[in-house]
Motif scaffolding. Structure first.
Motif, mmCIF file in Angstrom:
data_model
loop_
_atom_site.group_PDB
_atom_site.id
_atom_site.type_symbol
_atom_site.label_atom_id
_atom_site.label_comp_id
_atom_site.label_asym_id
_atom_site.label_seq_id
_atom_site.Cartn_x
_atom_site.Cartn_y
_atom_site.Cartn_z
ATOM 1 N N PHE A 224 35.547 -4.351 36.321
ATOM 2 C CA PHE A 224 35.660 -5.281 35.197
ATOM 3 C C PHE A 224 34.523 -6.289 35.215
ATOM 4 O O PHE A 224 34.198 -6.852 36.255
ATOM 5 C CB PHE A 224 36.983 -6.051 35.244
ATOM 6 C CG PHE A 224 38.203 -5.227 34.922
ATOM 7 C CD1 PHE A 224 38.131 -4.118 34.105
ATOM 8 C CD2 PHE A 224 39.423 -5.579 35.433
ATOM 9 C CE1 PHE A 224 39.255 -3.372 33.797
ATOM 10 C CE2 PHE A 224 40.562 -4.851 35.139
ATOM 11 C CZ PHE A 224 40.477 -3.742 34.317
ATOM 12 N N GLU A 225 33.945 -6.517 34.055
ATOM 13 C CA GLU A 225 32.951 -7.573 33.871
ATOM 14 C C GLU A 225 33.710 -8.802 33.398
ATOM 15 O O GLU A 225 34.421 -8.753 32.396
ATOM 16 C CB GLU A 225 31.941 -7.132 32.827
ATOM 17 C CG GLU A 225 30.837 -8.134 32.580
ATOM 18 C CD GLU A 225 29.873 -7.631 31.521
ATOM 19 O OE1 GLU A 225 29.699 -8.359 30.532
ATOM 20 O OE2 GLU A 225 29.326 -6.531 31.687
ATOM 21 N N CYS A 226 33.578 -9.903 34.127
ATOM 22 C CA CYS A 226 34.329 -11.120 33.815
ATOM 23 C C CYS A 226 33.382 -12.316 33.773
ATOM 24 O O CYS A 226 32.608 -12.529 34.698
ATOM 25 C CB CYS A 226 35.404 -11.386 34.879
ATOM 26 S SG CYS A 226 36.578 -10.038 35.119
ATOM 27 N N TRP A 227 33.461 -13.099 32.694
ATOM 28 C CA TRP A 227 32.710 -14.348 32.578
ATOM 29 C C TRP A 227 33.663 -15.455 33.000
ATOM 30 O O TRP A 227 34.626 -15.755 32.300
ATOM 31 C CB TRP A 227 32.229 -14.560 31.144
ATOM 32 C CG TRP A 227 31.098 -13.657 30.778
ATOM 33 C CD1 TRP A 227 31.182 -12.383 30.317
ATOM 34 C CD2 TRP A 227 29.716 -13.965 30.873
ATOM 35 N NE1 TRP A 227 29.927 -11.875 30.106
ATOM 36 C CE2 TRP A 227 29.011 -12.824 30.440
ATOM 37 C CE3 TRP A 227 29.000 -15.096 31.273
ATOM 38 C CZ2 TRP A 227 27.618 -12.793 30.409
ATOM 39 C CZ3 TRP A 227 27.618 -15.048 31.229
ATOM 40 C CH2 TRP A 227 26.943 -13.911 30.794
ATOM 41 N N LEU A 228 33.423 -16.069 34.170
ATOM 42 C CA LEU A 228 34.376 -17.008 34.760
ATOM 43 C C LEU A 228 33.740 -18.368 35.023
ATOM 44 O O LEU A 228 32.570 -18.458 35.393
ATOM 45 C CB LEU A 228 34.897 -16.457 36.092
ATOM 46 C CG LEU A 228 35.527 -15.072 36.076
ATOM 47 C CD1 LEU A 228 35.813 -14.610 37.501
ATOM 48 C CD2 LEU A 228 36.786 -15.069 35.239
ATOM 49 N N THR A 229 34.549 -19.403 34.868
ATOM 50 C CA THR A 229 34.159 -20.730 35.337
ATOM 51 C C THR A 229 34.410 -20.761 36.840
ATOM 52 O O THR A 229 35.063 -19.859 37.397
ATOM 53 C CB THR A 229 34.999 -21.831 34.660
ATOM 54 O OG1 THR A 229 36.369 -21.665 35.057
ATOM 55 C CG2 THR A 229 34.866 -21.792 33.146
ATOM 56 N N SER A 230 33.938 -21.789 37.509
ATOM 57 C CA SER A 230 34.165 -21.880 38.958
ATOM 58 C C SER A 230 35.658 -21.996 39.265
ATOM 59 O O SER A 230 36.140 -21.422 40.243
ATOM 60 C CB SER A 230 33.380 -23.044 39.563
ATOM 61 O OG SER A 230 33.732 -24.249 38.932
ATOM 62 N N GLN A 231 36.419 -22.700 38.433
ATOM 63 C CA GLN A 231 37.869 -22.809 38.638
ATOM 64 C C GLN A 231 38.560 -21.468 38.425
ATOM 65 O O GLN A 231 39.443 -21.089 39.187
ATOM 66 C CB GLN A 231 38.476 -23.866 37.704
ATOM 67 C CG GLN A 231 39.985 -24.006 37.847
ATOM 68 C CD GLN A 231 40.408 -24.367 39.261
ATOM 69 O OE1 GLN A 231 39.825 -25.229 39.899
ATOM 70 N NE2 GLN A 231 41.426 -23.690 39.765
ATOM 71 N N GLU A 232 38.163 -20.737 37.399
ATOM 72 C CA GLU A 232 38.745 -19.415 37.164
ATOM 73 C C GLU A 232 38.433 -18.470 38.321
ATOM 74 O O GLU A 232 39.301 -17.689 38.747
ATOM 75 C CB GLU A 232 38.227 -18.823 35.850
ATOM 76 C CG GLU A 232 38.783 -19.503 34.624
ATOM 77 C CD GLU A 232 38.070 -19.116 33.344
ATOM 78 O OE1 GLU A 232 38.699 -19.276 32.281
ATOM 79 O OE2 GLU A 232 36.902 -18.663 33.383
ATOM 80 N N LEU A 233 37.220 -18.546 38.862
ATOM 81 C CA LEU A 233 36.848 -17.713 39.995
ATOM 82 C C LEU A 233 37.740 -18.021 41.191
ATOM 83 O O LEU A 233 38.218 -17.109 41.868
ATOM 84 C CB LEU A 233 35.372 -17.911 40.356
ATOM 85 C CG LEU A 233 34.869 -17.125 41.556
ATOM 86 C CD1 LEU A 233 35.018 -15.619 41.334
ATOM 87 C CD2 LEU A 233 33.424 -17.494 41.852
ATOM 88 N N ARG A 234 37.990 -19.297 41.453
ATOM 89 C CA ARG A 234 38.900 -19.676 42.547
ATOM 90 C C ARG A 234 40.294 -19.101 42.311
ATOM 91 O O ARG A 234 40.913 -18.543 43.218
ATOM 92 C CB ARG A 234 38.965 -21.193 42.707
ATOM 93 C CG ARG A 234 37.768 -21.778 43.428
ATOM 94 C CD ARG A 234 37.985 -23.239 43.792
ATOM 95 N NE ARG A 234 37.998 -24.113 42.617
ATOM 96 C CZ ARG A 234 36.918 -24.593 42.014
ATOM 97 N NH1 ARG A 234 35.720 -24.276 42.461
ATOM 98 N NH2 ARG A 234 37.023 -25.377 40.969
ATOM 99 N N THR A 235 40.784 -19.213 41.086
ATOM 100 C CA THR A 235 42.104 -18.683 40.740
ATOM 101 C C THR A 235 42.157 -17.173 40.943
ATOM 102 O O THR A 235 43.114 -16.646 41.515
ATOM 103 C CB THR A 235 42.455 -19.039 39.276
ATOM 104 O OG1 THR A 235 42.466 -20.450 39.136
ATOM 105 C CG2 THR A 235 43.796 -18.457 38.865
ATOM 106 N N VAL A 236 41.126 -16.474 40.480
ATOM 107 C CA VAL A 236 41.071 -15.017 40.625
ATOM 108 C C VAL A 236 41.066 -14.637 42.106
ATOM 109 O O VAL A 236 41.806 -13.739 42.529
ATOM 110 C CB VAL A 236 39.837 -14.446 39.889
ATOM 111 C CG1 VAL A 236 39.553 -13.014 40.299
ATOM 112 C CG2 VAL A 236 40.035 -14.544 38.383
#
Length: 94
Positions: free
Chosen positions: A38-50
């Motif tokens: 999956f290609e995902c465009w993430l903020t730093s907070q979203e990356l932490r959540t993921v």
């Protein structure tokens, strides 16, 4: 507003139940991809959540997840019917 970076998230999950959970979870973040890439465009907070949620969903002794940060300035090579998403293409993460 936080800036987004593009990541490629790849997984290999051995249990069908966990595989379904990981797949369903990542559908909420993906902007492109197929099957277990999956290609995902993430903020730093979203990356932490993921990262946290994926660590909870998988079996650390049997499954694999790789998260690669991609350079959005690089042009991908596309073959066949493959298309690339432009950086300014609108999308919604729910």
């Amino acid at each position: 507003m936080s800036s987004r970076s593009v990541y490629l998230i790849c997984y290999d999950v051995s249990c069908p139940h966990r595989l379904r959970q990981v797949h369903q979870f990542l559908l909420g973040y993906k902007t492109g991809g197929q099957k277990s890439f999956f290609e995902c465009w993430l903020t730093s907070q979203e990356l932490r959540t993921v990262r946290v949620r994926l660590a909870e969903l998988i079996d650390q002794t049997e499954d694999r997840v790789h998260i690669f940060q991609l350079d959005p300035r690089m042009k991908p090579d596309c073959f066949g019917i493959a298309v690339t998403m432009a950086v300014n293409t609108p999308f919604i993460v729910i």
